[in-house]
Write an enzyme that holds these catalytic residues in place. Structure first.
Site, PDB file in Angstrom:
ATOM      1  N   GLY A 165     -11.831 -20.556  32.640  1.00 31.90           N
ATOM      2  CA  GLY A 165     -12.900 -21.107  31.793  1.00 31.90           C
ATOM      3  C   GLY A 165     -12.710 -22.604  31.602  1.00 31.90           C
ATOM      4  N   ASP A 209      -8.826 -13.711  34.605  1.00 36.61           N
ATOM      5  CA  ASP A 209     -10.225 -13.960  34.225  1.00 36.61           C
ATOM      6  C   ASP A 209     -11.146 -12.983  34.943  1.00 36.61           C
ATOM      7  OD1 ASP A 209     -12.818 -15.425  33.781  1.00 36.61           O
ATOM      8  OD2 ASP A 209     -11.457 -16.959  33.013  1.00 36.61           O
ATOM      9  N   ASN A 257      -5.107  -5.387  24.179  1.00 35.17           N
ATOM     10  CA  ASN A 257      -4.379  -5.300  25.452  1.00 35.17           C
ATOM     11  C   ASN A 257      -3.468  -6.507  25.651  1.00 35.17           C
ATOM     12  OD1 ASN A 257      -5.534  -2.857  26.118  1.00 35.17           O
ATOM     13  ND2 ASN A 257      -7.192  -3.758  27.342  1.00 35.17           N
ATOM     14  N   TYR A 283     -19.816 -12.616  17.916  1.00 32.92           N
ATOM     15  CA  TYR A 283     -18.723 -13.562  18.220  1.00 32.92           C
ATOM     16  C   TYR A 283     -17.820 -13.725  16.993  1.00 32.92           C
ATOM     17  CZ  TYR A 283     -16.594 -18.004  19.806  1.00 32.92           C
ATOM     18  OH  TYR A 283     -15.726 -19.010  20.187  1.00 32.92           O
ATOM     19  N   LYS A 317     -13.893 -12.431  16.642  1.00 29.84           N
ATOM     20  CA  LYS A 317     -12.780 -13.372  16.444  1.00 29.84           C
ATOM     21  C   LYS A 317     -12.049 -13.084  15.125  1.00 29.84           C
ATOM     22  CE  LYS A 317     -13.085 -16.068  20.124  1.00 29.84           C
ATOM     23  NZ  LYS A 317     -11.984 -16.248  21.088  1.00 29.84           N
ATOM     24  N   THR A 336     -15.411 -28.221  21.056  1.00 32.73           N
ATOM     25  CA  THR A 336     -14.629 -28.980  22.033  1.00 32.73           C
ATOM     26  C   THR A 336     -15.491 -29.231  23.265  1.00 32.73           C
ATOM     27  OG1 THR A 336     -12.613 -27.990  21.192  1.00 32.73           O
ATOM     28  CG2 THR A 336     -12.506 -28.904  23.411  1.00 32.73           C
ATOM     29  N   ARG A 359     -24.911 -25.113  25.398  1.00 27.02           N
ATOM     30  CA  ARG A 359     -24.337 -25.822  24.257  1.00 27.02           C
ATOM     31  C   ARG A 359     -24.881 -27.239  24.212  1.00 27.02           C
ATOM     32  NH1 ARG A 359     -18.012 -23.787  24.116  1.00 27.02           N
ATOM     33  NH2 ARG A 359     -18.225 -23.440  26.339  1.00 27.02           N
TER      34      ARG A 359
HETATM   35  P1  NAD Z   1     -15.423 -20.411  28.628  1.00 24.99           P
HETATM   36  O1  NAD Z   1     -16.519 -19.409  28.625  1.00 24.99           O
HETATM   37  O2  NAD Z   1     -15.525 -21.575  29.551  1.00 24.99           O
HETATM   38  O3  NAD Z   1     -14.024 -19.705  28.905  1.00 24.99           O
HETATM   39  C1  NAD Z   1     -13.744 -18.381  28.526  1.00 24.99           C
HETATM   40  C2  NAD Z   1     -13.189 -17.652  29.734  1.00 24.99           C
HETATM   41  O4  NAD Z   1     -12.876 -16.289  29.374  1.00 24.99           O
HETATM   42  C3  NAD Z   1     -14.195 -17.590  30.888  1.00 24.99           C
HETATM   43  O5  NAD Z   1     -13.593 -18.029  32.088  1.00 24.99           O
HETATM   44  C4  NAD Z   1     -14.558 -16.110  30.959  1.00 24.99           C
HETATM   45  O6  NAD Z   1     -14.938 -15.704  32.259  1.00 24.99           O
HETATM   46  C5  NAD Z   1     -13.273 -15.461  30.445  1.00 24.99           C
HETATM   47  N1  NAD Z   1     -13.474 -14.095  29.938  1.00 24.99           N
HETATM   48  C6  NAD Z   1     -14.396 -13.669  29.049  1.00 24.99           C
HETATM   49  N2  NAD Z   1     -14.261 -12.341  28.841  1.00 24.99           N
HETATM   50  C7  NAD Z   1     -13.224 -11.934  29.610  1.00 24.99           C
HETATM   51  C8  NAD Z   1     -12.612 -10.675  29.827  1.00 24.99           C
HETATM   52  N3  NAD Z   1     -13.047  -9.549  29.230  1.00 24.99           N
HETATM   53  N4  NAD Z   1     -11.554 -10.595  30.665  1.00 24.99           N
HETATM   54  C9  NAD Z   1     -11.096 -11.732  31.296  1.00 24.99           C
HETATM   55  N5  NAD Z   1     -11.637 -12.936  31.136  1.00 24.99           N
HETATM   56  C10 NAD Z   1     -12.700 -13.045  30.292  1.00 24.99           C
HETATM   57  O7  NAD Z   1     -15.247 -20.921  27.133  1.00 24.99           O
HETATM   58  P2  NAD Z   1     -14.283 -22.016  26.524  1.00 24.99           P
HETATM   59  O8  NAD Z   1     -15.142 -22.996  25.829  1.00 24.99           O
HETATM   60  O9  NAD Z   1     -13.310 -22.489  27.525  1.00 24.99           O
HETATM   61  O10 NAD Z   1     -13.509 -21.171  25.413  1.00 24.99           O
HETATM   62  C11 NAD Z   1     -12.183 -20.697  25.589  1.00 24.99           C
HETATM   63  C12 NAD Z   1     -11.712 -20.010  24.318  1.00 24.99           C
HETATM   64  O11 NAD Z   1     -11.718 -20.942  23.238  1.00 24.99           O
HETATM   65  C13 NAD Z   1     -12.619 -18.847  23.901  1.00 24.99           C
HETATM   66  O12 NAD Z   1     -11.798 -17.808  23.384  1.00 24.99           O
HETATM   67  C14 NAD Z   1     -13.457 -19.433  22.802  1.00 24.99           C
HETATM   68  O13 NAD Z   1     -13.883 -18.463  21.890  1.00 24.99           O
HETATM   69  C15 NAD Z   1     -12.498 -20.434  22.173  1.00 24.99           C
HETATM   70  N6  NAD Z   1     -13.233 -21.530  21.499  1.00 24.99           N
HETATM   71  C16 NAD Z   1     -13.862 -22.496  22.228  1.00 24.99           C
HETATM   72  C17 NAD Z   1     -14.565 -23.503  21.564  1.00 24.99           C
HETATM   73  C18 NAD Z   1     -15.256 -24.622  22.308  1.00 24.99           C
HETATM   74  O14 NAD Z   1     -15.850 -25.491  21.658  1.00 24.99           O
HETATM   75  N7  NAD Z   1     -15.227 -24.701  23.611  1.00 24.99           N
HETATM   76  C19 NAD Z   1     -14.635 -23.510  20.170  1.00 24.99           C
HETATM   77  C20 NAD Z   1     -14.010 -22.487  19.469  1.00 24.99           C
HETATM   78  C21 NAD Z   1     -13.291 -21.505  20.138  1.00 24.99           C
HETATM   79  N1  UDP Z   2     -28.424 -27.914  19.590  1.00 27.47           N
HETATM   80  C1  UDP Z   2     -29.500 -28.786  19.758  1.00 27.47           C
HETATM   81  N2  UDP Z   2     -30.031 -28.929  21.006  1.00 27.47           N
HETATM   82  C2  UDP Z   2     -29.537 -28.280  22.104  1.00 27.47           C
HETATM   83  C3  UDP Z   2     -28.434 -27.402  21.932  1.00 27.47           C
HETATM   84  C4  UDP Z   2     -27.915 -27.239  20.656  1.00 27.47           C
HETATM   85  O1  UDP Z   2     -29.982 -29.409  18.796  1.00 27.47           O
HETATM   86  O2  UDP Z   2     -30.089 -28.481  23.216  1.00 27.47           O
HETATM   87  C5  UDP Z   2     -27.827 -27.794  18.248  1.00 27.47           C
HETATM   88  C6  UDP Z   2     -27.646 -26.365  17.745  1.00 27.47           C
HETATM   89  O3  UDP Z   2     -28.840 -25.910  17.100  1.00 27.47           O
HETATM   90  C7  UDP Z   2     -26.484 -26.538  16.783  1.00 27.47           C
HETATM   91  C8  UDP Z   2     -25.638 -27.645  17.410  1.00 27.47           C
HETATM   92  O4  UDP Z   2     -26.504 -28.321  18.318  1.00 27.47           O
HETATM   93  O5  UDP Z   2     -26.943 -27.014  15.530  1.00 27.47           O
HETATM   94  C9  UDP Z   2     -24.414 -27.146  18.174  1.00 27.47           C
HETATM   95  O6  UDP Z   2     -24.829 -26.106  19.040  1.00 27.47           O
HETATM   96  P1  UDP Z   2     -23.931 -25.509  20.203  1.00 27.47           P
HETATM   97  O7  UDP Z   2     -24.764 -24.467  20.907  1.00 27.47           O
HETATM   98  O8  UDP Z   2     -23.356 -26.585  21.029  1.00 27.47           O
HETATM   99  O9  UDP Z   2     -22.690 -24.789  19.519  1.00 27.47           O
HETATM  100  P2  UDP Z   2     -22.362 -24.184  18.073  1.00 27.47           P
HETATM  101  O10 UDP Z   2     -21.570 -25.242  17.393  1.00 27.47           O
HETATM  102  O11 UDP Z   2     -23.622 -23.856  17.344  1.00 27.47           O
HETATM  103  O12 UDP Z   2     -21.558 -22.973  18.407  1.00 27.47           O
END
Ligand code: NAD
Ligand code: UDP
Length: 321
Positions: A10, A31, A99, A145, A149, A175, A186
């Site tokens: 991911g 993954d 798991n 979600y 979590k 992030t 996003r």
């Molecule tokens: P992402 O979707 O790019 O990465 C998640 C990865 O998990 C993907 O590669 C997906 O294929 C894999 N995956 C999902 N379900 C699976 C399963 N059942 N078995 C094996 N692999 C599986 O998202 P990301 O932004 O890189 O997020 C990574 C982690 O960080 C996630 O747990 C997410 O909830 C957490 N997180 C991310 C953000 C952010 O802003 N990016 C914010 C808060 C939490």
């Molecule tokens: N958002 C927006 N335009 C877009 C996508 C998202 O205004 O094209 C807004 C969304 O309504 C939220 C914020 O941006 O208020 C962040 O959304 P995102 O989907 O990135 O992640 P979230 O923090 O809600 O998980």
């Protein structure tokens, strides 16, 4: 050290794998590619200390090698990702986390759970401290979600309390950076893609909702400091620099340079229930991370957006070639 990274293909997982390899560790990425893609780690394939396994952790999570750490990052993460895969999201947070925890317990490995600011829901306390229990609608659209979590955090603490497992919980706030999926809906990929294609930047609602954006290298630094620390309590990892989505749209436009002529438009979000569920304010209190990890973000929004825009430009040029 031998480290298993679930969700290793991911966005965040691929950066974690890269960083662990650079530090000399052996890395197994697991993954099922539901929201990630093997291309995120294509540059690591062939590295003598890296292995990628295609595996859904809901069904099984096992490797033969000894493990020192399991980082459980597997889960759809974008609202689009988890709204399109609601059952898979709940199962990966529950059965998948179980798991992964069992694997860590049987291997005697430490365990890090990637949690989220979404455990605070639409927060009534601002900024959010780890002591806040949250304001989550258990049947709202985002609940698949948020609740998965929250369950994952509870299960992680149960393993710590029952078995003395060395567990860590990272509450990750928004992030961004290279390797975010272009079409995951996003705000960062949307605005960046729109800005470099000179299309309107689509602000949902009235643009007053706030977020705080952390660049991925800062987050990875925080995750690894937490993993190797002794801190069992949840730790917020995010950038406290809070802004409205309208301000963020202006920042993306500025970072895209003078050639960007995109207007910023108030765009109707077609799903009214989704607007109702949208957290209005989000900002991490990172006092704990500062105190126990000596961590705080270093990368400015301008710098992070520059890197992200360069990456998206490259991807878009290649997809058109
Ligand atoms: P992402 O979707 O790019 O990465 C998640 C990865 O998990 C993907 O590669 C997906 O294929 C894999 N995956 C999902 N379900 C699976 C399963 N059942 N078995 C094996 N692999 C599986 O998202 P990301 O932004 O890189 O997020 C990574 C982690 O960080 C996630 O747990 C997410 O909830 C957490 N997180 C991310 C953000 C952010 O802003 N990016 C914010 C808060 C939490
Ligand atoms: N958002 C927006 N335009 C877009 C996508 C998202 O205004 O094209 C807004 C969304 O309504 C939220 C914020 O941006 O208020 C962040 O959304 P995102 O989907 O990135 O992640 P979230 O923090 O809600 O998980």
């Amino acid at each position: 050290m031998n480290v298993l990274v679930t969700g290793g293909a991911g966005f965040i997982g691929s950066h974690v794998c890269e960083r662990l390899l650079a530090e000399g560790h052996t890395v197994i990425a697991m993954d099922n590619f539901i929201t990630g893609h093997p291309r995120n780690v294509a540059h690591l394939i062939g590295h003598p200390r890296f292995r990628l396994i295609e595996q859904d952790i809901v069904h099984a999570c096992w490797v033969d090698e000894p493990l020192d750490a399991v980082m459980n990052l597997a889960s759809p993460a974008s609202p689009k990702g988890y709204l399109e895969n609601p059952i898979e999201t709940m199962l990966v947070g529950s059965q998948g986390t179980y798991n992964a925890l069992e694997l860590a317990r049987r291997k005697g490995a430490r365990f890090l759970q990637a949690s989220t600011s979404e455990v605070y829901g639409d927060p009534l306390e601002h900024p959010q401290k780890e002591s806040y229990w949250g304001h989550v609608n258990p049947i709202g659209l985002r609940s698949v979600y948020d609740e998965s979590k929250r369950f994952a955090e509870a299960l992680t603490m149960a393993y710590h309390r029952k078995y003395g497992l060395q567990t860590r919980i990272a509450r990750i706030f928004n992030t961004y950076g290279p390797r975010m999926s272009l079409d995951d809906g996003r705000v960062v990929p949307n605005f960046v893609r729109q800005a470099i294609s000179n299309e309107p930047l689509t602000v949902y609602g009235d643009g007053t909702a706030t977020r705080s954006f952390c660049y991925v290298s800062d987050l990875v630094e925080g995750l690894l400091r937490l993993l190797w620390s002794d801190e069992v309590r949840p730790v917020n990892l995010g950038n406290p620099c809070e802004m409205t989505i309208l301000e963020f749209a202006r920042a993306v436009k500025a970072a895209a340079g003078p050639e960007c002529t995109s207007p910023i438009v108030i765009h109707a979000q077609p799903n009214a229930e989704r607007i109702a569920d949208d957290p209005q304010r989000r900002q991490p209190d990172i006092t704990r991370a500062r105190e126990v990890l000596g961590w705080e973000p270093k990368v400015s929004l301008e710098e992070g957006l520059r890197e992200t825009i360069a990456y998206f430009r490259h991807i878009l040029q290649h997809s058109q070639a």
